[in-house]
Design a protein around this motif. Structure first.
Motif, short mmCIF file in Angstrom:
data_model
loop_
_atom_site.label_atom_id
_atom_site.label_comp_id
_atom_site.label_asym_id
_atom_site.label_seq_id
_atom_site.Cartn_x
_atom_site.Cartn_y
_atom_site.Cartn_z
N LYS A 57 0.83 -1.20 0.00
CA LYS A 57 0.00 0.00 0.00
C LYS A 57 0.86 1.25 0.00
O LYS A 57 0.64 2.18 -0.79
N ASP A 58 1.87 1.29 0.88
CA ASP A 58 2.76 2.45 0.93
C ASP A 58 3.55 2.59 -0.37
O ASP A 58 3.76 3.71 -0.86
N TRP A 59 3.98 1.46 -0.92
CA TRP A 59 4.77 1.50 -2.15
C TRP A 59 3.94 2.06 -3.32
O TRP A 59 4.42 2.90 -4.07
N LEU A 60 2.71 1.62 -3.44
CA LEU A 60 1.85 2.10 -4.52
C LEU A 60 1.52 3.57 -4.36
O LEU A 60 1.43 4.31 -5.36
N GLY A 64 3.45 5.72 -3.25
CA GLY A 64 4.66 6.52 -3.47
C GLY A 64 5.20 6.52 -4.88
O GLY A 64 6.10 7.30 -5.20
N ILE A 65 4.68 5.66 -5.77
CA ILE A 65 5.24 5.60 -7.12
C ILE A 65 4.78 6.82 -7.92
O ILE A 65 3.66 7.31 -7.77
N ASP A 66 5.67 7.31 -8.76
CA ASP A 66 5.38 8.49 -9.57
C ASP A 66 5.40 8.09 -11.04
O ASP A 66 6.42 8.16 -11.71
N VAL A 67 4.26 7.61 -11.53
CA VAL A 67 4.13 7.15 -12.91
C VAL A 67 2.83 7.70 -13.48
O VAL A 67 2.01 8.30 -12.77
N VAL A 105 -2.18 -5.38 -10.60
CA VAL A 105 -1.27 -6.51 -10.42
C VAL A 105 -1.09 -6.84 -8.93
O VAL A 105 -1.11 -8.01 -8.52
N ALA A 106 -0.92 -5.79 -8.12
CA ALA A 106 -0.74 -6.01 -6.68
C ALA A 106 -1.99 -6.65 -6.07
O ALA A 106 -1.89 -7.58 -5.26
N ARG A 107 -3.16 -6.16 -6.45
CA ARG A 107 -4.41 -6.66 -5.88
C ARG A 107 -4.69 -8.10 -6.30
O ARG A 107 -5.16 -8.91 -5.49
N ALA A 124 9.67 -7.36 -8.33
CA ALA A 124 11.11 -7.13 -8.18
C ALA A 124 11.40 -5.68 -7.79
O ALA A 124 12.28 -5.41 -6.96
N MET A 125 10.67 -4.73 -8.37
CA MET A 125 10.86 -3.33 -8.00
C MET A 125 10.49 -3.10 -6.53
O MET A 125 11.17 -2.35 -5.82
N MET A 126 9.41 -3.74 -6.08
CA MET A 126 9.03 -3.63 -4.67
C MET A 126 10.15 -4.13 -3.76
O MET A 126 10.48 -3.50 -2.75
N MET A 127 10.73 -5.27 -4.11
CA MET A 127 11.78 -5.84 -3.29
C MET A 127 13.05 -4.99 -3.31
O MET A 127 13.73 -4.84 -2.28
N ASP A 128 13.39 -4.43 -4.46
CA ASP A 128 14.55 -3.53 -4.52
C ASP A 128 14.33 -2.31 -3.62
O ASP A 128 15.24 -1.87 -2.92
N ASP A 129 13.10 -1.77 -3.66
CA ASP A 129 12.81 -0.61 -2.82
C ASP A 129 12.77 -0.98 -1.35
O ASP A 129 13.10 -0.17 -0.48
N ALA A 130 12.36 -2.22 -1.03
CA ALA A 130 12.35 -2.67 0.36
C ALA A 130 13.77 -2.71 0.91
O ALA A 130 14.00 -2.44 2.10
#
Length: 471
Positions: A87-90, A92-95, A106-108, A154-160
């Motif tokens: 939830k926090d990651w979504l 915060g993304i700037d797209v 995809v997350a849901r 993978a992007m989520m995990m890199d940001d984690a």
């Protein structure tokens, strides 16, 4: 390490882990190197469940080594659940809004159902590989879509990792693992202008004159479907560029496209997309605003089309509204590409059995039956490549940017654009003489233009030019 030696180190102020007996087990506490922002006191972390003091102490030493080398992830931080982190990651993304909508979907659908109740720090590489294998084996997930899902994860995990919730990503960025799987390419046929015209004729029979011009426009401009849906009359020939509301853009375009040797063109200014359940005009994908020169035959058709209606949209729907409100693939493209058999439908009135009205049919276009509308865009690039146009001119026309030095130093010139216009017109003129002499336009409603007369004129003009060249 002997307990008395360890006690001496603690007394002298050395930072050491501290084992403690708790019932039949041991617990170890260690300094995390952090300070509470309000109290200023040191923050300690701990772990219980060790069978003996030595094991507990060595575990604490390892954690303090991680602290000294900036590898440490606190048990509290690592315990953040994936459903909360996602939830926090979504947020915060700037797209772009379409990309954000896609990521949320995809997350849901895939990420939260599998990992939502798992702590961010507890996702193991082996568990990820098992999920990846299971995900890609699902019959409803194609190879491309599967890669997209895994890429977002993978992007989520890199940001984690950057958020200090993990030491490393469970998604390996090393060499390929597992058996080689050959990438499956979509089977495509060369785009033949005869097939394109049959599609346009089918669209004419199903949709009317706007459909005929729509198909030819997509094949001869390579515009994305959503860009064609949003094409407004002020950005289309013959109104544009004189009608452009941007003063600077209008003056530059008038000089380039309406000079001594005019080039008819359309301006890709918007795309039509749903945003927050509202149909909205948005910038084209990748902010790829661009001007597309068009061949003279298409310029004629666009002028005829715009003279035939007063809609703000160049291509109004069957009901005269915005085309983007329709499910275009299902409602328009499938009948156009897949064909329809002639039939007789029963209406009201006309006696006991009711009136019966014949409904005309049209043939399927084999190269596009069951295929995507987007192949017309792909085919446009094939035509440009086949005709030998420069790479910068082709990619710019498709709304792409070239990377590196080539993209930095290259520029699309008027000469390049004129060459594209000329080659597209030549392709049309090579087809016109092959058109069946008995071709007659079929439309569900009376045509607002004399399309048959225009086509005869096209055939005659091409014949004259061919004769003059022969003599």
């Amino acid at each position: 390490m002997p307990a008395d030696f360890r006690n001496n180190l603690q007394t002298e102020g050395a930072v050491m882990p501290w084992p403690e007996k708790r019932g039949t087990k041991w617990r170890v506490r260690w300094d995390t190197g952090r300070v509470h922002p309000e109290t200023g006191k040191k923050i300690y972390d701990s772990k219980s469940g060790f069978d003996d003091e030595t094991t507990a102490y060595e575990y604490g030493l390892d954690r303090e080594s991680d602290v000294r080398n900036d590898r440490y992830i606190s048990r509290r931080d690592g315990a953040v659940l994936m459903k909360d982190y996602v939830k926090d990651w979504l947020d915060g993304i700037d797209v772009g809004h379409l990309r954000e909508k896609y990521c949320r979907s995809v997350a849901r659908l895939y990420i939260v159902p599998r990992w939502g109740e798992t702590a961010v720090g507890d996702i193991k590489p082996s568990a990820y590989r098992g999920w990846k294998k299971e995900l890609l084996a699902r019959p409803n997930i194609g190879t491309g879509y599967g890669r997209e899902i895994l890429g977002i994860f993978a992007m989520m995990m890199d940001d984690a990792v950057e958020d200090e919730l993990r030491k490393a990503s469970p998604v390996s960025h090393k060499r390929r693992r597992g058996k080689y799987v050959k990438k499956v390419k979509e089977k495509k046929r060369h785009m033949d202008i005869a097939d394109v015209h049959q599609l346009a004729s089918n669209a004419l029979a199903y949709w009317g004159f706007p459909g005929y011009v729509f198909i030819l426009s997509m094949a001869c401009t390579g515009m994305r479907p959503a860009e064609l849906y949003a094409l407004r009359r002020e950005y289309a020939h013959p109104a544009w560029p004189a009608s452009d509301p941007d003063d600077e853009q209008r003056e530059e375009a008038l000089e380039r496209y309406s000079g001594d040797r005019p080039m008819p063109a359309v301006r890709v200014q918007y795309q039509h997309q749903w945003k927050d359940s509202v149909l909205t005009l948005l910038p084209p994908k990748y902010e790829s605003h661009r001007t597309l020169v068009i061949p003279p035959f298409l310029a004629d058709l666009l002028k005829m089309l715009l003279d035939s209606h007063d809609s703000e949209w160049v291509f109004p729907s069957i009901n005269s509204g915005p085309l983007a409100k329709a499910n275009f693939t299902y409602r328009y493209w499938r009948p156009i590409a897949d064909g329809r058999e002639a039939t007789v439908i029963k209406g009201r009135g006309g006696g006991r059995g009711g009136s019966r009205r014949p409904l005309s049919g049209w043939p399927a276009v084999k190269a596009y039956a069951g295929k995507r509308l987007y192949l017309l865009r792909h085919g446009h690039k094939e035509w440009l490549d086949e005709d030998g146009h420069s790479r910068i001119a082709v990619e710019s026309r498709m709304g792409h940017e070239l990377a590196g030095v080539e993209g930095t130093y290259s520029n699309v010139t008027p000469t390049m654009e004129r060459a594209i216009m000329t080659s597209l017109q030549a392709r049309w003129e090579s087809f016109v003489p092959t058109l069946d002499a008995g071709w007659k336009p079929a439309s569900p409603t009376p045509l607002p233009v004399d399309l048959a007369g225009w086509m005869k004129l096209q055939v005659a003009e091409v014949g004259k030019r061919n004769s003059s060249r022969g003599s």
